[in-house]
Design a protein around this motif. Structure first.
Motif, PDB file in Angstrom:
ATOM      1  N   UNK A  50      -9.618   0.727 -12.443  1.00 26.39           N
ATOM      2  CA  UNK A  50      -9.127  -0.205 -13.454  1.00 26.39           C
ATOM      3  C   UNK A  50      -7.856  -0.920 -13.063  1.00 26.39           C
ATOM      4  N   UNK A  51      -7.552  -0.978 -11.771  1.00 28.27           N
ATOM      5  CA  UNK A  51      -6.340  -1.649 -11.297  1.00 28.27           C
ATOM      6  C   UNK A  51      -6.609  -3.143 -11.107  1.00 28.27           C
ATOM      7  N   UNK A  52      -5.529  -3.888 -10.930  1.00 25.02           N
ATOM      8  CA  UNK A  52      -5.655  -5.309 -10.630  1.00 25.02           C
ATOM      9  C   UNK A  52      -5.884  -5.504  -9.137  1.00 25.02           C
ATOM     10  N   UNK A  53      -6.567  -6.566  -8.776  1.00 25.23           N
ATOM     11  CA  UNK A  53      -6.792  -6.873  -7.365  1.00 25.23           C
ATOM     12  C   UNK A  53      -6.422  -8.322  -7.093  1.00 25.23           C
ATOM     13  N   UNK A  54      -6.215  -8.610  -5.815  1.00 20.70           N
ATOM     14  CA  UNK A  54      -5.829  -9.965  -5.417  1.00 20.70           C
ATOM     15  C   UNK A  54      -6.396 -10.255  -4.036  1.00 20.70           C
ATOM     16  N   UNK A  55      -6.571 -11.525  -3.743  1.00 20.52           N
ATOM     17  CA  UNK A  55      -7.032 -11.928  -2.416  1.00 20.52           C
ATOM     18  C   UNK A  55      -5.944 -12.662  -1.642  1.00 20.52           C
ATOM     19  N   UNK A  56      -4.831 -12.933  -2.295  1.00 21.41           N
ATOM     20  CA  UNK A  56      -3.713 -13.647  -1.676  1.00 21.41           C
ATOM     21  C   UNK A  56      -2.530 -12.687  -1.521  1.00 21.41           C
ATOM     22  N   UNK A  57      -2.257 -12.284  -0.280  1.00 23.11           N
ATOM     23  CA  UNK A  57      -1.166 -11.340  -0.028  1.00 23.11           C
ATOM     24  C   UNK A  57       0.186 -11.899  -0.445  1.00 23.11           C
ATOM     25  N   UNK A  58       0.373 -13.189  -0.272  1.00 24.71           N
ATOM     26  CA  UNK A  58       1.660 -13.802  -0.601  1.00 24.71           C
ATOM     27  C   UNK A  58       1.939 -13.723  -2.095  1.00 24.71           C
ATOM     28  N   UNK A  59       0.930 -14.011  -2.907  1.00 21.43           N
ATOM     29  CA  UNK A  59       1.113 -13.928  -4.355  1.00 21.43           C
ATOM     30  C   UNK A  59       1.333 -12.493  -4.790  1.00 21.43           C
ATOM     31  N   UNK A  60       0.595 -11.563  -4.185  1.00 17.37           N
ATOM     32  CA  UNK A  60       0.776 -10.150  -4.496  1.00 17.37           C
ATOM     33  C   UNK A  60       2.207  -9.715  -4.181  1.00 17.37           C
ATOM     34  N   UNK A  61       2.709 -10.127  -3.014  1.00 10.66           N
ATOM     35  CA  UNK A  61       4.048  -9.720  -2.589  1.00 10.66           C
ATOM     36  C   UNK A  61       5.125 -10.216  -3.550  1.00 10.66           C
ATOM     37  N   UNK A  62       4.919 -11.386  -4.136  1.00 10.34           N
ATOM     38  CA  UNK A  62       5.908 -11.941  -5.066  1.00 10.34           C
ATOM     39  C   UNK A  62       5.938 -11.172  -6.384  1.00 10.34           C
ATOM     40  N   UNK A  63       4.823 -10.507  -6.722  1.00  7.94           N
ATOM     41  CA  UNK A  63       4.704  -9.865  -8.032  1.00  7.94           C
ATOM     42  C   UNK A  63       5.090  -8.390  -8.037  1.00  7.94           C
ATOM     43  N   UNK A  64       5.426  -7.817  -6.877  1.00 11.66           N
ATOM     44  CA  UNK A  64       5.580  -6.364  -6.778  1.00 11.66           C
ATOM     45  C   UNK A  64       7.020  -5.930  -6.516  1.00 11.66           C
ATOM     46  N   UNK A  65       7.385  -4.804  -7.112  1.00 13.93           N
ATOM     47  CA  UNK A  65       8.661  -4.163  -6.816  1.00 13.93           C
ATOM     48  C   UNK A  65       8.575  -3.355  -5.532  1.00 13.93           C
ATOM     49  N   UNK A  66       7.384  -2.825  -5.266  1.00 12.92           N
ATOM     50  CA  UNK A  66       7.131  -2.033  -4.059  1.00 12.92           C
ATOM     51  C   UNK A  66       5.907  -2.600  -3.366  1.00 12.92           C
ATOM     52  N   UNK A  67       5.998  -2.770  -2.054  1.00  8.00           N
ATOM     53  CA  UNK A  67       4.893  -3.279  -1.257  1.00  8.00           C
ATOM     54  C   UNK A  67       4.508  -2.197  -0.249  1.00  8.00           C
ATOM     55  N   UNK A  68       3.269  -1.720  -0.316  1.00  4.98           N
ATOM     56  CA  UNK A  68       2.780  -0.705   0.613  1.00  4.98           C
ATOM     57  C   UNK A  68       1.898  -1.389   1.649  1.00  4.98           C
ATOM     58  N   UNK A  69       2.313  -1.334   2.902  1.00  5.32           N
ATOM     59  CA  UNK A  69       1.569  -1.957   3.993  1.00  5.32           C
ATOM     60  C   UNK A  69       0.589  -0.931   4.546  1.00  5.32           C
ATOM     61  N   UNK A  70      -0.702  -1.133   4.253  1.00 12.62           N
ATOM     62  CA  UNK A  70      -1.728  -0.151   4.606  1.00 12.62           C
ATOM     63  C   UNK A  70      -2.835  -0.784   5.431  1.00 12.62           C
ATOM     64  N   UNK A  71      -2.448  -1.667   6.350  1.00 10.10           N
ATOM     65  CA  UNK A  71      -3.425  -2.311   7.235  1.00 10.10           C
ATOM     66  C   UNK A  71      -3.312  -1.706   8.625  1.00 10.10           C
TER      67      UNK A  71
END
Length: 272
Positions: A50-71
């Motif tokens: 039930x989480x939110x998803x995104x296809x644009x990493x840049x937009x995701x990065x702008x919306x987050x307090x914490x960014x987990x790099x899991x690539x």
């Protein structure tokens, strides 16, 4: 930080395990966003958690307090350089990509980024992981606590004083599960050679390993003492341990782990 938003770039097995573990703790689905190249994987996560998803990493990065790099480490530079230079102020970045030093991450993301480098291991997929964490300069006590809370969702985490110790963590716990799997494989083969059906030899081996690990974790004495307590004078276990000693098992383990640590250091330079 109140109800921080955590964004995952990369939604593979480790990210999925972290998200599942976090939701069993104090995190809510509304706090978590994940992005991935696979729309099928994102649909699966949205349906499962039930989480939110995104296809644009840049937009995701702008919306987050914490960014987990899991690539994967090989694509992390391109992913980081494509992120906006102006992200949310005070954003914490946690990297679980093996072999990528904080200096490289700072070069790709900006030197003012609050960075935590993490070395988890595969038992995290079962909620039994252990992670080594290193915080670069500029990471606040509150951010360290949050990073620890995230990684503890799939096991336990231990803080390192020096980033170079990540190579040792890789050798001990990062690669460590494979050492135990190899020993279990050898014990199963030997049990079969001694006349046991293979399925029985395998189950005896696996549950012996499980029981021994549980005893060691919950014991008030170290593993050397636990070993001594199993070894009756001139008994069967003593004969096996003496054979290991003659074959220099401690030396073999030390050399293998030194090789793993050296390769970890090499990879950091190759991927820089």
């Amino acid at each position: 930080m109140t109800a921080p938003t955590i964004g995952f770039i990369g939604a593979g097995n480790m990210a999925t395990s972290l998200i599942g573990g976090m939701l069993q703790q104090s995190f809510t689905p509304q706090q978590i966003i994940a992005s991935d190249r696979s729309s099928e994987q994102l649909e699966k996560l949205a349906s499962q958690f039930g989480i939110r998803t995104a296809t644009d990493n840049a937009l995701l990065a702008r919306d987050c307090d914490v960014l987990v790099l899991a690539v994967k480490p090989q694509v992390l530079q391109a992913v980081c350089r494509a992120l906006p230079s102006q992200r949310r102020p005070g954003q914490l970045v946690i990297s679980i990509a093996a072999g990528i030093a904080c200096s490289s991450l700072a070069d790709w993301l900006g030197t003012d980024t609050a960075l935590v480098r993490c070395m988890p291991n595969t038992p995290a997929l079962r909620g039994q992981g252990v992670s080594g964490l290193f915080a670069a300069a500029g990471v606040s006590a509150e951010q360290k606590q949050l990073a620890e809370q995230i990684m503890n969702a799939v096991g336990i985490s231990l803080w390192l004083e020096q980033e170079a110790q990540i190579d040792a963590v890789t050798a001990v716990s990062g690669s460590g599960p494979a050492y135990f799997f190899y020993l279990m494989e050898a014990m199963t083969d030997a049990g079969e050679q001694l006349g046991l059906p293979r399925d029985i030899a395998e189950r005896l081996t696996l549950f012996t390993a499980l029981g021994a690990a549980d005893m060691a974790v919950h014991s008030d004495v170290d593993t050397a003492e636990l070993r001594r307590r199993v070894c009756s004078p001139n008994g069967t276990t003593e004969q096996a341990i003496d054979s290991f000693t003659r074959d220099d098992l401690p030396g073999m383990v030390a050399r293998a782990m030194q090789a793993a640590a050296a390769r970890s250091a090499e990879l950091s330079k190759e991927l820089a």
